[in-house]
Scaffold this active site. Structure first.
Site, short mmCIF file in Angstrom:
data_model
loop_
_atom_site.label_atom_id
_atom_site.label_comp_id
_atom_site.label_asym_id
_atom_site.label_seq_id
_atom_site.Cartn_x
_atom_site.Cartn_y
_atom_site.Cartn_z
N LYS A 289 5.21 4.71 8.71
CA LYS A 289 4.57 5.59 8.38
C LYS A 289 3.06 5.13 8.73
CE LYS A 289 7.60 9.11 6.95
NZ LYS A 289 8.69 8.30 5.97
N ASP B 90 8.35 -0.50 5.11
CA ASP B 90 7.66 0.75 5.33
C ASP B 90 5.88 -0.13 5.79
OD1 ASP B 90 8.80 3.25 4.96
OD2 ASP B 90 7.44 3.15 2.47
N MET C 101 -4.43 9.66 -1.05
CA MET C 101 -4.57 9.93 0.36
C MET C 101 -6.14 11.01 0.48
SD MET C 101 -0.35 10.98 0.75
CE MET C 101 0.21 11.50 -0.62
#
Length: 252
Positions: free
Chosen positions: A62, A40, A174
């Site tokens: 991502k 990742d 987030m």
């Protein structure tokens, strides 16, 4: 160490918050034998050096609000490589089961009769201690709410409205695009003066931290140049930690 059946198959490994030395011994051992690594965006590239030189490494990251590899593509890569290789690693930042979609990949593997193994990692919220902020502290906060700042539909989690009614530490992943909304929830609940911190690159030499009142989250982030990804911590523990001066982060 002798090899056994648990040394083969598909491994979902948490790489930790950033410092490569914070990976578990078990994760290190499997990386030493990896034939394929799907890694990742938040994985420290130094961890890839642990793998054998002939290991196939594929970036499937991502980037926050940027380019990303669709989850369906990752699933297909898992399926394809586990058919041709004995040790396939899915290397994810932090802990794969804490807002990391790791269990989705376990379920996919199970559906396709793929032997899956989970190796936990240190989460970025745990790494907040490296900036001097404990997640709990006796007499201040004896519980935690861990919340996603951005749900699948893009909205702020409604759990925040419940969390602010307690004395618990609130940890938000987030949430950097939701700072104004987070502050507004606290202001409406007349708790805008709660201490808050934003921590970016926890455990790394470039770690940044800003401490403010929750009502000033947006302004503090802008003045400090903090961006995604970062973790937000709200509660009395921030004030306790901000007065600590004995903690030092050791980097390799």
């Amino acid at each position: 160490m002798t090899e056994n059946s648990s040394d083969f198959g598909f491994f979902i490994i948490g790489s930790g918050p950033g410092d490569p030395e914070l990976i578990t011994l078990k994760g290190y051992r499997i990386l030493k034998r990896a034939q394929v690594i799907l890694y990742d965006n938040l994985v420290n590239k130094k961890l890839l050096e642990i793998a054998p030189k002939d290991c196939k490494m594929i970036y499937v990251g991502k980037q926050p609000y940027g380019n990303y590899t669709p989850q369906e593509v990752i699933h297909e890569l898992i399926k394809a490589y586990t058919q041709t290789h004995q040790v396939v690693v899915r290397l994810k930042g932090g802990d794969p089961f804490i807002f990391g979609r790791g269990f989705e990949e376990v379920l996919f593997a199970e559906k396709h009769k793929i032997s899956a193994h989970y190796i936990p990692g240190i989460s970025s919220m745990q790494a907040s201690g490296l900036s001097g902020i404990p997640l709990t502290h006796r007499g201040v906060s004896e519980s935690m709410w861990v919340i996603t700042g951005t749900k699948k539909d893009g909205s702020l989690s409604k759990d925040l409205h419940c969390a602010i009614k307690s004395s618990a530490t609130v940890i938000i992943y987030m949430g950097m695009k939701k700072l104004a909304e987070i502050a507004d929830v606290y202001i409406r609940a007349e708790r805008g003066d709660m201490p808050a911190a934003i921590i970016q690159h926890a455990s790394l030499p470039e770690q940044k931290k800003v401490v403010c009142k929750v009502k000033n989250l947006m302004t503090a982030a802008e003045h400090s140049g903090l961006t995604c990804p970062a973790i937000i911590i709200i509660g009395g523990v921030v004030a306790v930690g901000n007065h600590a001066s004995l903690l030092h982060v050791v980097h390799s």
